[in-house]
Design an enzyme around this catalytic site. Sequence first.
Site, PDB file in Angstrom:
ATOM      1  N   TYR A 190     -15.457 -90.109  21.196  1.00 48.34           N
ATOM      2  CA  TYR A 190     -14.192 -89.660  21.355  1.00 48.34           C
ATOM      3  C   TYR A 190     -13.421 -89.280  20.212  1.00 48.34           C
ATOM      4  CZ  TYR A 190      -9.893 -88.253  23.933  1.00 48.34           C
ATOM      5  OH  TYR A 190      -8.593 -87.687  24.524  1.00 48.34           O
ATOM      6  N   ASP A 218      -2.041 -86.081  31.106  1.00 47.47           N
ATOM      7  CA  ASP A 218      -2.014 -86.872  32.367  1.00 47.47           C
ATOM      8  C   ASP A 218      -0.600 -87.101  32.858  1.00 47.47           C
ATOM      9  OD1 ASP A 218      -4.653 -86.567  31.533  1.00 47.47           O
ATOM     10  OD2 ASP A 218      -4.968 -88.935  30.982  1.00 47.47           O
TER      11      ASP A 218
END
Length: 393
Positions: free
Chosen positions: A228, A179
Amino acid sequence: METKTLVETKIVAELQIGFRQRYGTQARMYRAPGRVNLIGEHTDYNDGFVMPVAIELSVWVAIAPRDDRKLVVYSENFSERAEIELDEMDSRPRRHWSDYVQGVAFMLQKAGYALRGANMLIRGEVPIGSGLSSSAAIEVATGFALLENSGLPVDRVELAKLCRRAENEVVGARVGIMDQFVSCCGQTGQALMLDCRSLDYRLRPIPPDVRLGICNTMVKHDVASGKYNTRQAECEEGVRGLFPRLPHVRALRDVRIEELDRYGSDLPQTIYKRCRHVVTENARVRYATTALEKADLATLGRLMAESHLSLKNDYEVSCPELDLMVELAGQVEGVYGARMTGGGFGGSTVNLVDKRSVADFRRSVANAYEKTTGLSPQILTSAAAGGAGEARA
Ligand code: ADP
Ligand code: MG
């Protein structure tokens, strides 16, 4: 419709007025974009390959120097002010939005950049917590602004690494580098193919007639963050399980499909499936790169469909709402590809849409999704945008 440049001019003018009212001086303006990932999901923390694109929504930071050693920061989104002392900083999070600013300032100073005090005004256009990485956008915009405010040079790759460390070590989120990297290094009209181990990257044009469609399912199932971490642990178990046969393997990125076919039967079934997703997904990113180079949107779309199925069946991180959103997009003419993006269990899908079909896409997906789920989805479209930088009026 307003063009992007007009929107930017308006934001810069509004921020300039807001800044003067709040702090009484002129400011310089910086922006850093959010992102969407075309393909390569759950590969970054396996040292693998990803293909993100910066989007036309940014976090903006207006900044001017102060004579003392404080950062005084106001976020329009939170309607709140925070103060950070540059000489008394530590890496402990306060569990507050200002952790992102403090974390970046902390990491920059730790890396030897001597920062000046500053007044800052923040405005985020990136929806918060929707999987478009408002967190990376605020980090990168802050980092860029703090460096230039201090008369220091910006090395984009270095800035991406320090922003990621801020999120890992100060905010406390175990994110990969994708990101921050695309928010720093994205370029207008281009997708960015990133090797998350070496940080080598290539930019490749997205055909000009294609728009990125981003559909927010408006759900986020509670299991998301726990799963996750479980997936990260399962990938590590896969590496340990394959190690006796494949001692060169440091991460799943080092495993070839043929090797997994051959030795995967040694692994527990679930671990094998997790590995199969990561190994095939890395291969898909490579094929997708070639497809994009040839502007072969049909192949790129097919790879996105395969990626979604692999995330659903092998990695088991999809959910009925994401599956429905992908299915509905597939029924619209002019949609080349659709898949879930981000961590999963809700959040958004990414779609490649012919620009002539954008209106139809938005309308038909929104209507059909609402009819089935009762939820009104947020649907955005964007071209591939440029990475962070200074904005001038
Ligand atoms: P995502 O990155 O998917 O948007 P995250 O939970 O990773 O979601 O990051 C969102 C957090 O980043 C917010 O809760 C807030 O702390 C911070 N943030 C993002 N945008 C802003 C903003 N404009 N002003 C202040 N904080 C922001
Ligand atoms: Mg984030």
